[in-house]
Design a protein around this motif. Structure first.
Motif, PDB file in Angstrom:
ATOM      1  N   LEU A 188      34.158  43.424  29.209  1.00 49.63           N
ATOM      2  CA  LEU A 188      33.813  42.084  29.671  1.00 49.63           C
ATOM      3  C   LEU A 188      35.031  41.190  29.494  1.00 49.63           C
ATOM      4  CD1 LEU A 188      31.923  39.801  30.572  1.00 49.63           C
ATOM      5  CD2 LEU A 188      31.169  39.594  28.187  1.00 49.63           C
ATOM      6  N   HIS A 189      35.536  40.652  30.597  1.00 53.85           N
ATOM      7  CA  HIS A 189      36.677  39.751  30.564  1.00 53.85           C
ATOM      8  C   HIS A 189      36.214  38.333  30.887  1.00 53.85           C
ATOM      9  CE1 HIS A 189      40.132  42.893  31.046  1.00 53.85           C
ATOM     10  NE2 HIS A 189      39.161  43.333  30.261  1.00 53.85           N
ATOM     11  N   VAL A 190      36.945  37.353  30.349  1.00 55.35           N
ATOM     12  CA  VAL A 190      36.599  35.941  30.514  1.00 55.35           C
ATOM     13  C   VAL A 190      37.747  35.203  31.174  1.00 55.35           C
ATOM     14  CG1 VAL A 190      36.079  33.795  29.285  1.00 55.35           C
ATOM     15  CG2 VAL A 190      35.010  35.934  28.558  1.00 55.35           C
ATOM     16  N   LEU A 191      37.417  34.346  32.141  1.00 50.06           N
ATOM     17  CA  LEU A 191      38.395  33.485  32.795  1.00 50.06           C
ATOM     18  C   LEU A 191      38.250  32.067  32.270  1.00 50.06           C
ATOM     19  CD1 LEU A 191      38.342  34.376  36.612  1.00 50.06           C
ATOM     20  CD2 LEU A 191      40.265  34.660  35.053  1.00 50.06           C
ATOM     21  N   MET A 192      39.357  31.473  31.846  1.00 48.80           N
ATOM     22  CA  MET A 192      39.365  30.086  31.428  1.00 48.80           C
ATOM     23  C   MET A 192      40.516  29.369  32.124  1.00 48.80           C
ATOM     24  SD  MET A 192      38.502  30.240  27.365  1.00 48.80           S
ATOM     25  CE  MET A 192      38.024  28.498  27.420  1.00 48.80           C
ATOM     26  N   GLY A 193      40.405  28.054  32.167  1.00 47.69           N
ATOM     27  CA  GLY A 193      41.444  27.254  32.795  1.00 47.69           C
ATOM     28  C   GLY A 193      40.883  25.922  33.217  1.00 47.69           C
ATOM     29  N   PRO A 194      41.756  24.943  33.490  1.00 49.14           N
ATOM     30  CA  PRO A 194      41.280  23.619  33.912  1.00 49.14           C
ATOM     31  C   PRO A 194      40.590  23.683  35.266  1.00 49.14           C
ATOM     32  CG  PRO A 194      43.663  23.794  34.153  1.00 49.14           C
ATOM     33  CD  PRO A 194      43.220  25.026  33.424  1.00 49.14           C
TER      34      PRO A 194
ATOM     35  N   ASN B 161      41.041  29.824  19.934  1.00 50.06           N
ATOM     36  CA  ASN B 161      41.464  28.911  18.851  1.00 50.06           C
ATOM     37  C   ASN B 161      42.610  28.017  19.323  1.00 50.06           C
ATOM     38  OD1 ASN B 161      39.572  29.887  17.060  1.00 50.06           O
ATOM     39  ND2 ASN B 161      40.965  31.337  16.086  1.00 50.06           N
ATOM     40  N   LYS B 162      43.533  28.572  20.097  1.00 51.47           N
ATOM     41  CA  LYS B 162      44.663  27.792  20.585  1.00 51.47           C
ATOM     42  C   LYS B 162      44.202  26.728  21.584  1.00 51.47           C
ATOM     43  CE  LYS B 162      48.962  26.675  20.877  1.00 51.47           C
ATOM     44  NZ  LYS B 162      49.626  26.015  19.734  1.00 51.47           N
ATOM     45  N   ILE B 163      43.298  27.114  22.480  1.00 49.41           N
ATOM     46  CA  ILE B 163      42.792  26.170  23.473  1.00 49.41           C
ATOM     47  C   ILE B 163      42.005  25.053  22.790  1.00 49.41           C
ATOM     48  CG2 ILE B 163      41.275  25.884  25.468  1.00 49.41           C
ATOM     49  CD1 ILE B 163      43.912  27.344  26.023  1.00 49.41           C
ATOM     50  N   ALA B 164      41.197  25.419  21.797  1.00 51.86           N
ATOM     51  CA  ALA B 164      40.413  24.414  21.076  1.00 51.86           C
ATOM     52  C   ALA B 164      41.332  23.439  20.339  1.00 51.86           C
ATOM     53  CB  ALA B 164      39.468  25.094  20.094  1.00 51.86           C
ATOM     54  N   ASP B 165      42.471  23.936  19.878  1.00 50.15           N
ATOM     55  CA  ASP B 165      43.392  23.101  19.105  1.00 50.15           C
ATOM     56  C   ASP B 165      44.280  22.228  19.989  1.00 50.15           C
ATOM     57  OD1 ASP B 165      44.799  22.374  16.593  1.00 50.15           O
ATOM     58  OD2 ASP B 165      46.475  23.426  17.539  1.00 50.15           O
ATOM     59  N   SER B 166      44.775  22.795  21.097  1.00 45.50           N
ATOM     60  CA  SER B 166      45.798  22.081  21.883  1.00 45.50           C
ATOM     61  C   SER B 166      45.439  21.882  23.344  1.00 45.50           C
ATOM     62  CB  SER B 166      47.130  22.844  21.807  1.00 45.50           C
ATOM     63  OG  SER B 166      47.505  23.080  20.474  1.00 45.50           O
ATOM     64  N   GLY B 167      44.317  22.475  23.806  1.00 46.97           N
ATOM     65  CA  GLY B 167      43.953  22.348  25.208  1.00 46.97           C
ATOM     66  C   GLY B 167      44.863  23.175  26.115  1.00 46.97           C
ATOM     67  N   PHE B 168      44.654  23.027  27.422  1.00 44.46           N
ATOM     68  CA  PHE B 168      45.434  23.815  28.377  1.00 44.46           C
ATOM     69  C   PHE B 168      46.852  23.285  28.552  1.00 44.46           C
ATOM     70  CE2 PHE B 168      41.014  24.653  29.792  1.00 44.46           C
ATOM     71  CZ  PHE B 168      41.014  26.017  29.549  1.00 44.46           C
TER      72      PHE B 168
ATOM     73  N   MET C 277      33.506  36.748  33.490  1.00 44.60           N
ATOM     74  CA  MET C 277      32.743  35.516  33.291  1.00 44.60           C
ATOM     75  C   MET C 277      33.669  34.318  33.166  1.00 44.60           C
ATOM     76  SD  MET C 277      29.904  34.696  30.314  1.00 44.60           S
ATOM     77  CE  MET C 277      31.069  34.848  28.947  1.00 44.60           C
ATOM     78  N   ILE C 278      33.308  33.233  33.842  1.00 47.88           N
ATOM     79  CA  ILE C 278      34.021  31.961  33.707  1.00 47.88           C
ATOM     80  C   ILE C 278      33.275  31.095  32.695  1.00 47.88           C
ATOM     81  CG2 ILE C 278      34.702  29.827  34.868  1.00 47.88           C
ATOM     82  CD1 ILE C 278      34.876  31.400  37.471  1.00 47.88           C
ATOM     83  N   THR C 279      34.018  30.499  31.780  1.00 47.01           N
ATOM     84  CA  THR C 279      33.420  29.534  30.861  1.00 47.01           C
ATOM     85  C   THR C 279      34.482  28.533  30.439  1.00 47.01           C
ATOM     86  OG1 THR C 279      32.163  29.232  28.811  1.00 47.01           O
ATOM     87  CG2 THR C 279      33.857  30.930  28.805  1.00 47.01           C
ATOM     88  N   HIS C 280      34.031  27.356  30.017  1.00 48.39           N
ATOM     89  CA  HIS C 280      34.949  26.312  29.552  1.00 48.39           C
ATOM     90  C   HIS C 280      34.903  26.126  28.041  1.00 48.39           C
ATOM     91  CE1 HIS C 280      36.716  24.619  33.153  1.00 48.39           C
ATOM     92  NE2 HIS C 280      35.538  24.632  33.750  1.00 48.39           N
ATOM     93  N   SER C 281      33.984  26.803  27.374  1.00 50.25           N
ATOM     94  CA  SER C 281      33.813  26.549  25.944  1.00 50.25           C
ATOM     95  C   SER C 281      33.707  27.853  25.178  1.00 50.25           C
ATOM     96  CB  SER C 281      32.553  25.705  25.709  1.00 50.25           C
ATOM     97  OG  SER C 281      31.386  26.490  25.899  1.00 50.25           O
ATOM     98  N   ASP C 282      33.808  27.706  23.862  1.00 50.08           N
ATOM     99  CA  ASP C 282      33.707  28.888  23.003  1.00 50.08           C
ATOM    100  C   ASP C 282      32.287  29.132  22.520  1.00 50.08           C
ATOM    101  OD1 ASP C 282      33.447  26.703  21.403  1.00 50.08           O
ATOM    102  OD2 ASP C 282      34.945  27.304  19.921  1.00 50.08           O
ATOM    103  N   ARG C 283      31.333  28.279  22.942  1.00 45.49           N
ATOM    104  CA  ARG C 283      29.964  28.427  22.442  1.00 45.49           C
ATOM    105  C   ARG C 283      29.376  29.783  22.804  1.00 45.49           C
ATOM    106  NH1 ARG C 283      26.382  23.747  24.603  1.00 45.49           N
ATOM    107  NH2 ARG C 283      27.325  24.495  26.558  1.00 45.49           N
ATOM    108  N   LEU C 284      29.607  30.199  24.049  1.00 49.55           N
ATOM    109  CA  LEU C 284      29.042  31.459  24.505  1.00 49.55           C
ATOM    110  C   LEU C 284      29.784  32.645  23.904  1.00 49.55           C
ATOM    111  CD1 LEU C 284      26.596  31.745  26.286  1.00 49.55           C
ATOM    112  CD2 LEU C 284      28.093  32.038  28.262  1.00 49.55           C
ATOM    113  N   LEU C 285      31.100  32.510  23.749  1.00 50.58           N
ATOM    114  CA  LEU C 285      31.897  33.625  23.228  1.00 50.58           C
ATOM    115  C   LEU C 285      31.631  33.873  21.750  1.00 50.58           C
ATOM    116  CD1 LEU C 285      35.311  33.148  25.037  1.00 50.58           C
ATOM    117  CD2 LEU C 285      33.323  34.478  25.710  1.00 50.58           C
TER     118      LEU C 285
END
Length: 246
Positions: free
Chosen positions: A29-35, A230-237, A195-203
């Motif tokens: 299962l791979h996840v896509l993230m991005g603005p 962790n990096k995205i949560a700390d510094s964003g995209f 799967m596309i998601t914007h948050s870490d809640r599901l992961l």
């Protein structure tokens, strides 16, 4: 399972995916993230085969089958399924009709899907037209339920956690855990997904094997889900933009 090489895609003469590469091994299962606007949904729509997305270069294959030679129906029959972020309402077509159609093709899964329908509180919606008058969480449950009834070899989900409350998120997470759970007969094997998601809640609730970051129509970074999240949560995209700039 899925191999995408050097993919460039246009819609209305605007390039939205640029020389994109993505390989997803079977059972991962791979996840896509991005603005927003980075091309995540466009990639899923291209894999499904929406005709508005014009491929100008590159290849997409699934288990060795050239998807560019197949239309949407043929790709679905090959085993590609997708839960959309904003699925349409379909007047006159009920949830029960679509479930029966799918389960006639997968009769061995009927008891499981019937039980799941009851457990997630969707029994009262079986006679209603698809997605008409449903809340955001109810639409997500209905869409994922239909995806599960399809029994796809490769399952894609576009932001299954968007527009849902905490209670619905728990239900969605439970459904996805079931969708990507190991097979009873082969404990080391599970369904392949993207799967596309914007948050870490599901992961936090579902095991993902790899996260890919998309920027400006390209995958610019791939790696360990926990480290990247962790990096995205700390510094964003913005940190990803700085990284690619270097």
């Amino acid at each position: 399972m899925i191999r995408i090489n050097n993919l460039t895609v246009e819609i209305e003469e605007k390039t939205i995916l640029k020389n994109l590469d993505l390989h997803i091994p079977e059972g991962e299962l791979h996840v896509l993230m991005g603005p927003n606007g980075s091309g995540k949904t466009s990639l899923l729509m291209t894999i499904v085969g929406y005709p508005q997305y014009k491929i100008t270069s590159g290849t997409i294959s699934m288990q060795g089958h050239d998807l560019l030679q197949l239309d949407m129906t043929q790709r679905a029959r090959l085993g590609i399924g997708m839960a959309e972020q904003r699925p349409p309402s379909i007047s006159g077509v009920t949830l029960e009709m679509l479930l029966d159609y799918q389960l006639n093709r997968h009769p061995g899964k009927r008891d499981e899907i019937v039980g799941l329908t009851r457990n997630i509180g969707m029994e009262s919606f079986l006679k209603r037209s698809i997605n008409e008058g449903l809340s955001g969480g109810e639409i997500k449950r209905s869409e994922i339920l239909l995806l599960m009834s399809m029994q796809p070899l490769f399952a894609m989900l576009d932001e299954p956690d968007s527009g849902v409350d905490i209670e619905s998120l728990e239900t969605v997470a439970s459904m996805l855990t079931t969708l990507f759970s190991p097979e009873d007969e082969f404990p080391a094997k599970r369904r392949t997904g993207l799967m596309i998601t914007h948050s870490d809640r599901l992961l936090e609730k579902i095991h993902a094997d790899k996260v890919h970051i998309m920027l400006d129509g390209r995958i610019i970074c791939s790696g360990n889900p926990e480290i990247i999240m962790n990096k995205i949560a700390d510094s964003g995209f913005e940190s990803c933009r700085r990284c690619t700039g270097k």
